[in-house]
Write an enzyme that holds these catalytic residues in place. Structure first.
Site, PDB file in Angstrom:
ATOM      1  N   TYR A 158     -14.845 -11.620  -3.960  1.00 49.78           N
ATOM      2  CA  TYR A 158     -16.208 -11.647  -4.491  1.00 49.78           C
ATOM      3  C   TYR A 158     -16.821 -13.040  -4.331  1.00 49.78           C
ATOM      4  O   TYR A 158     -17.969 -13.184  -3.905  1.00 49.78           O
ATOM      5  CB  TYR A 158     -16.176 -11.238  -5.968  1.00 49.78           C
ATOM      6  CG  TYR A 158     -17.526 -11.015  -6.589  1.00 49.78           C
ATOM      7  CD1 TYR A 158     -18.246  -9.852  -6.348  1.00 49.78           C
ATOM      8  CD2 TYR A 158     -18.083 -11.957  -7.459  1.00 49.78           C
ATOM      9  CE1 TYR A 158     -19.487  -9.633  -6.934  1.00 49.78           C
ATOM     10  CE2 TYR A 158     -19.317 -11.744  -8.059  1.00 49.78           C
ATOM     11  CZ  TYR A 158     -20.016 -10.586  -7.786  1.00 49.78           C
ATOM     12  OH  TYR A 158     -21.242 -10.377  -8.373  1.00 49.78           O
ATOM     13  N   LYS A 162     -20.147 -14.104  -2.133  1.00 51.28           N
ATOM     14  CA  LYS A 162     -21.320 -14.710  -2.749  1.00 51.28           C
ATOM     15  C   LYS A 162     -21.564 -16.130  -2.237  1.00 51.28           C
ATOM     16  O   LYS A 162     -22.710 -16.580  -2.148  1.00 51.28           O
ATOM     17  CB  LYS A 162     -21.170 -14.703  -4.270  1.00 51.28           C
ATOM     18  CG  LYS A 162     -21.151 -13.300  -4.872  1.00 51.28           C
ATOM     19  CD  LYS A 162     -22.418 -12.514  -4.566  1.00 51.28           C
ATOM     20  CE  LYS A 162     -22.476 -11.190  -5.292  1.00 51.28           C
ATOM     21  NZ  LYS A 162     -23.738 -10.459  -5.059  1.00 51.28           N
TER      22      LYS A 162
END
Length: 250
Positions: A158, A162
């Site tokens: 993740y 990002k």
């Protein structure tokens, strides 16, 4: 809905049916944008969001597309532009997580998150930028995260997705600036969503302790930042990361 010439600005929000995406759709509708609400699977939530957007006197439509598929992203952008007669704003909000410590993380866990969160934004931006560069106007806003700026144990996939969005944002900002197209990112912190609701209580307590503001954020607070970056007032802002995190990243 047929193609038409429309004086209202129009926006496409990926993953717009629920959570932060839903709040963004509603805030843009409130600001006078016609809104295309993209969804992957939850048609009922997207249709409900569309109905709520229409209450602000704008047009709204829900469109299904898998952002991991480049052909579907192109069709999504083309359909949104044809539906409203224009496309001024793209918000790359669609995202998933598959949290695990790296020793337990499988390649499929990593690929799933990268494909949706990062490649999806790449595919949609590539499709939208052709139209925006021709019209010499546009706003692309990518939903990053404080995790992309600072990392987080158990979220390497993740965080990588990002952080990648921030690099994508800055690179596209340099490519498009001379054509009147701005590209910025919003990095939410600990926000009240389905994703944070699923966290173990101990993790929630730890996250909240790291927020100087002392409270969890609301999706609408992220949406306010997105709506500002989508506005005329933000015309001279590009390549930036706006953190909406109650001071969490300080």
């Amino acid at each position: 809905m047929s193609e038409q010439q429309n004086s209202r600005p129009a926006a496409l929000v990926t993953g717009g049916g629920r959570g932060i995406g839903r709040a963004i759709c509603l805030e843009l509708a409130k600001a006078g944008f016609d809104v295309c609400i993209n969804y992957a699977a939850s048609s009922a939530a997207a249709e409900q969001t569309a109905e709520e957007c229409k209450a602000f006197g704008v047009q709204a439509v829900a469109l299904q597309a898998d952002v991991t598929n480049p052909a579907e992203c192109q069709t999504l952008v083309d359909t949104a532009a044809k539906t409203f007669g224009r496309l001024d704003v793209l918000v790359n909000n669609a995202g998933v997580n598959a949290d695990k410590l790296i020793l337990r993380m499988q390649e499929a866990d990593f690929d799933k998150v990268i494909d949706t969160n990062l490649k999806g934004a790449f595919f949609c931006s590539k499709a939208a930028c052709k139209l925006m560069m021709r019209q010499r106007y546009g706003r692309i806003i990518n939903l990053s995260s404080v995790v992309g700026l600072h990392g987080n144990a158990g979220q390497s996939n993740y965080a990588a997705s990002k952080a990648g969005l921030i690099g994508l944002t800055k690179s596209l900002a340099k490519e498009f600036a001379a054509r009147g197209v701005t590209v910025n990112a919003v990095a939410p912190g600990f926000i009240e969503t389905d994703m944070t609701a699923a966290m173990p209580e101990a993790a929630k307590t730890a996250a909240l302790a790291a927020v100087p503001a002392g409270r969890i954020g609301a999706p609408a607070e992220v949406a306010h930042a997105v709506a500002f970056l989508a506005s005329e007032e933000a015309a001279y802002i590009t390549g930036q990361v706006l953190c909406v995190d109650g001071g969490m990243g300080m």
